[in-house]
Structure formats: C-alpha cells, structure tokens
Design a protein around this motif. Structure first.
Motif, short mmCIF file in Angstrom:
data_model
loop_
_atom_site.label_atom_id
_atom_site.label_comp_id
_atom_site.label_asym_id
_atom_site.label_seq_id
_atom_site.Cartn_x
_atom_site.Cartn_y
_atom_site.Cartn_z
N ALA A 165 64.66 108.56 79.10
CA ALA A 165 65.69 107.54 79.19
C ALA A 165 67.02 108.28 79.82
N GLY A 166 67.64 107.48 80.55
CA GLY A 166 68.97 108.10 81.15
C GLY A 166 69.06 109.21 82.07
N SER A 167 67.87 109.52 82.76
CA SER A 167 67.67 110.77 83.46
C SER A 167 68.38 110.34 84.84
N THR A 168 68.55 109.09 85.53
CA THR A 168 69.28 109.04 86.61
C THR A 168 70.74 109.48 86.59
N GLY A 169 71.53 109.07 85.46
CA GLY A 169 72.69 109.43 85.28
C GLY A 169 73.14 110.92 85.11
N ALA A 171 70.92 113.25 86.25
CA ALA A 171 70.84 113.92 87.53
C ALA A 171 72.00 113.97 88.49
N GLU A 172 72.77 112.90 88.30
CA GLU A 172 74.28 112.82 89.17
C GLU A 172 75.16 114.19 88.38
N ARG A 173 74.98 114.04 87.14
CA ARG A 173 75.97 115.28 86.72
C ARG A 173 75.40 116.52 86.71
N LEU A 174 74.02 116.79 86.50
CA LEU A 174 73.70 117.99 86.32
C LEU A 174 73.18 118.77 87.63
N GLY A 175 73.10 117.89 88.81
CA GLY A 175 72.65 118.10 89.94
C GLY A 175 71.02 118.40 90.23
N ILE A 177 69.07 121.03 90.57
CA ILE A 177 68.43 122.13 90.04
C ILE A 177 68.46 121.84 88.44
N GLY A 178 69.41 121.49 88.00
CA GLY A 178 69.94 121.30 86.67
C GLY A 178 68.89 120.30 86.25
N ILE A 179 68.73 118.94 86.83
CA ILE A 179 67.80 117.93 86.21
C ILE A 179 66.48 118.37 86.14
N HIS A 180 66.03 119.25 87.02
CA HIS A 180 64.68 119.56 87.19
C HIS A 180 64.49 120.77 85.87
N ARG A 181 65.37 121.43 85.55
CA ARG A 181 65.38 122.35 84.27
C ARG A 181 65.18 121.56 83.26
N PHE A 182 66.04 120.69 83.19
CA PHE A 182 66.05 119.78 81.93
C PHE A 182 64.61 118.88 81.80
N LEU A 183 64.09 118.46 82.76
CA LEU A 183 63.24 117.79 82.68
C LEU A 183 61.73 118.81 82.34
N ASP A 184 61.66 119.83 82.91
CA ASP A 184 60.93 120.73 82.60
C ASP A 184 60.84 121.13 81.29
N ARG A 185 61.99 121.51 80.69
CA ARG A 185 62.02 121.73 79.13
C ARG A 185 61.88 120.69 78.38
N THR A 186 61.97 119.35 78.53
CA THR A 186 61.69 118.28 77.88
C THR A 186 60.25 118.14 77.98
N PHE A 187 59.58 118.26 79.14
CA PHE A 187 58.08 118.05 78.93
C PHE A 187 57.27 118.94 78.47
#
Length: 339
Positions: A165-169, A171-175, A177-187
């Motif tokens: 949830a809320g990954s679109t927002g 992505a805008e804040r983290l950029g 590479i940042g959102i990729h790392r966030f999703l990778d860690r979450t998954f």
C-alpha cells in the motif's frame, strides 16, 4: 514447534539420509566393501552431511541469510562452495571414518584427495542447483525438470494477491533506486512467510506479489490466510528498521480466491510457467476492492469453503460485493484491521 523449524528438521533428516548414501558410494568406489569399509563410508557421509546440513539450514539460511542473498549469483555460489569445501577438508583430514572403524590412519593421502575431490564436486553441483532454485523457485525448477506443465493442465488453486500500500507516493519521495530497495527488502520479508506456509511465489508484478497453493496443501489449517497474517506480523516487527532506513514502513493489503486455473509452459526464450483463468482475474479485482474495505483484505467464500478447519482468527462476513467483470458479484469475508 513452529512451521519453519519443523520444515528445517525434515530437510535436515533428508540431507543426512542422502549424505549417508553418498558416503557409502564413495567408500565402495574406493574398493572398501568390507564391514569396516561400510562403517567408514557411513561415518564420513553422516558427519559431512550433518555438519553441512546443519550449517546450511540453521546458519546460512538463518542469521546470515540476508547477507548471503544480497550477494550476486556467482559470489553466493563461491561463498557457499568455499564453506562446504572447508567442512569436507576438515572431516577428511581428521579421518573420522577410519577412527570410528578402528582402521589404520591413511598416510599416503591418496584416499584423502579422492574423497575430497568427489565430495567437493558434489558440493559445488548441489550449491549450483540450490542457487538456481533460489532464483527461479524450487518448485518451478522441479516442474521444469519433470515436465509437469510442459503441456497445459487444469488444477484447483488458492491464489493470494498481496500489494504494498502507498508505494506510488513512496516512489516519488524515495526515487527509482530507493523504491526498488524498499520493495526488495519488503518482498524478502514476505517470502519467509510464503516458505513457512508452503506457498509458491508465482510472480512479482511491480509492487505486488502473487502466491499460490495447490488445493491439498492450501486447505490445511487455512495456510493462505495464516501466510497473509504472518506477513503482516513480520512487517510489524521490522517497522522500526524500515522507518530508520526509508522513513516509512510497508503496509500490505490483499485478496484470496480459489478455483480452476490452466497452468502451462509458455514462450521459447526465457520460457516460463504461467497461470491463466478467471480465478486470476477475479483475484486481482478482489485485491483492487480490498483498498476500499476496513482491514485491507478480502477472501472469497469459494476459498474459505475449501479450508479443512476454521481459521484461528476472526473473519467478518461482508456479504456480496459488486466486482468488475461479474454481473452477480462475489461473496466475500474480510479480516480485522491490524492493530
């Protein structure tokens, strides 16, 4: 005993059994067919498989799993193989087999190098299979090897859709590479629950993970529901760490459906095993609806009816909800919102 420990203990017993047979085969290949030779083979196989299996399951797949999985394919293979080779060399140098069997210790080194090379080759091959299985999924690898879905087949499956949830927002804040790392860690966290509850990761699609169970496995103790709740618990425990690193902690919503799907291999280059059918479409649309209900989760009555026991937590009957693509709507239940 929790599901993860139970699974690891079963694997540990299997590794010891296979290792003991491999140890006997090495002993026979060296011409040691006497009772003492059998004892030598069993001792080497048992000691190596117990040491390697214990290290693999309770260390490499335990405290340092996160670090190992952060390595590239080649680096991961080298580290694992080097650790295995070190264990094999120590056991061979100590000559445990000869000591237990009461045989004279080897001084020429001939048997040492034969046993070491044989065991090291098996270790590298085993690690190569392990790392490949980790890349594409152990069940997918097994299905490719056996040809289970080379021709399309129809199966009844539970399908769990889990969305961040809320990954679109974010992505805008983290950029990017940042959102990729966030999703990778979450998954990575979420897939621990998938393994614990014997699910199979079908695919990662953007900020979504799709998990499936065959009817027989998924019906036991409501595993798909338990898996989703375990995912939420894992993310809750890791919330402070995510907050420090990314400034936000992940939240998930999801849906569960059950029914008949068509499964088969497709494509030529980068061949894949894919699922098709109304169950997939309905499950995805239920996930969209989950964004509008309290608790952020919907399970169809079709899925709930297939469980062999009642879920260990409360569910709320939400009646029949309208859903895109179905004129008659769908009967669903929901979960309470996380505390």
């Amino acid at each position: 005993m929790n599901a993860r420990l139970e699974r690891k203990l079963r694997l540990f017993a299997g590794i010891i059994a296979v290792g003991t047979i491999a140890g006997l085969s090495v002993s026979f290949a060296q011409g040691r067919t006497s009772p003492a030779g059998v004892v030598v083979g069993i001792t080497y196989g048992l000691s190596m498989s117990a040491a390697i299996g214990g290290l693999e399951l309770f260390v490499l797949d335990g405290p340092i799993r996160t670090w190992l999985t952060s390595l590239s394919f080649t680096a991961n293979l080298i580290v694992r193989s080097a650790v295995y080779a070190a264990i094999i060399m120590v056991v061979q140098l100590l000559q445990l087999g000869e000591l237990v069997a009461g045989l004279p210790l080897e001084t020429s080194g001939k048997n040492f190098w034969f046993g070491f090379i044989y065991s090291a080759v098996l270790a590298v091959m085993g690690n190569l299979i392990f790392v490949i299985a980790n890349l594409i999924g152990s069940r997918a690898l097994r299905n490719f090897i056996t040809g289970r879905y080379h021709a399309p087949v129809e199966e009844n499956r539970f399908v769990l859709f889990v969305d961040i949830a809320g990954s679109t927002g974010l992505a805008e804040r983290l950029g990017g590479i940042g959102i990729h790392r966030f999703l990778d860690r979450t998954f990575r966290l979420l897939t621990v629950a998938v393994v614990d509850y014997r699910g199979e990761v079908l695919n990662y699609v953007g900020d979504e993970i799709i998990v499936t169970w065959r009817e027989r496995e998924g019906a036991v103790d409501g595993r798909p529901l338990r898996c989703f709740m375990a995912m939420r618990e894992a993310l809750s425990r890791a919330a402070s760490q995510f907050g420090r690193e990314f400034g936000a902690s992940p939240r998930i919503r999801g849906s569960l459906h059950f029914g008949s799907v068509i499964i088969g291999e497709i494509g030529d280059v980068k061949r894949a095993i894919v699922f098709n059918g109304d169950v997939m479409n309905t499950g995805a649309r239920l996930e969209e609806l989950s964004r509008t209900v309290e608790g952020g989760f919907l399970a169809s009555r079709a899925a709930m009816a297939r469980f062999n026991s009642a879920p260990p937590f409360a569910v709320r009957d939400l009646g029949q909800l309208p859903i895109r693509g179905r004129a008659d709507g769908i009967d669903v239940v929901g979960l309470d919102a996380p505390a």
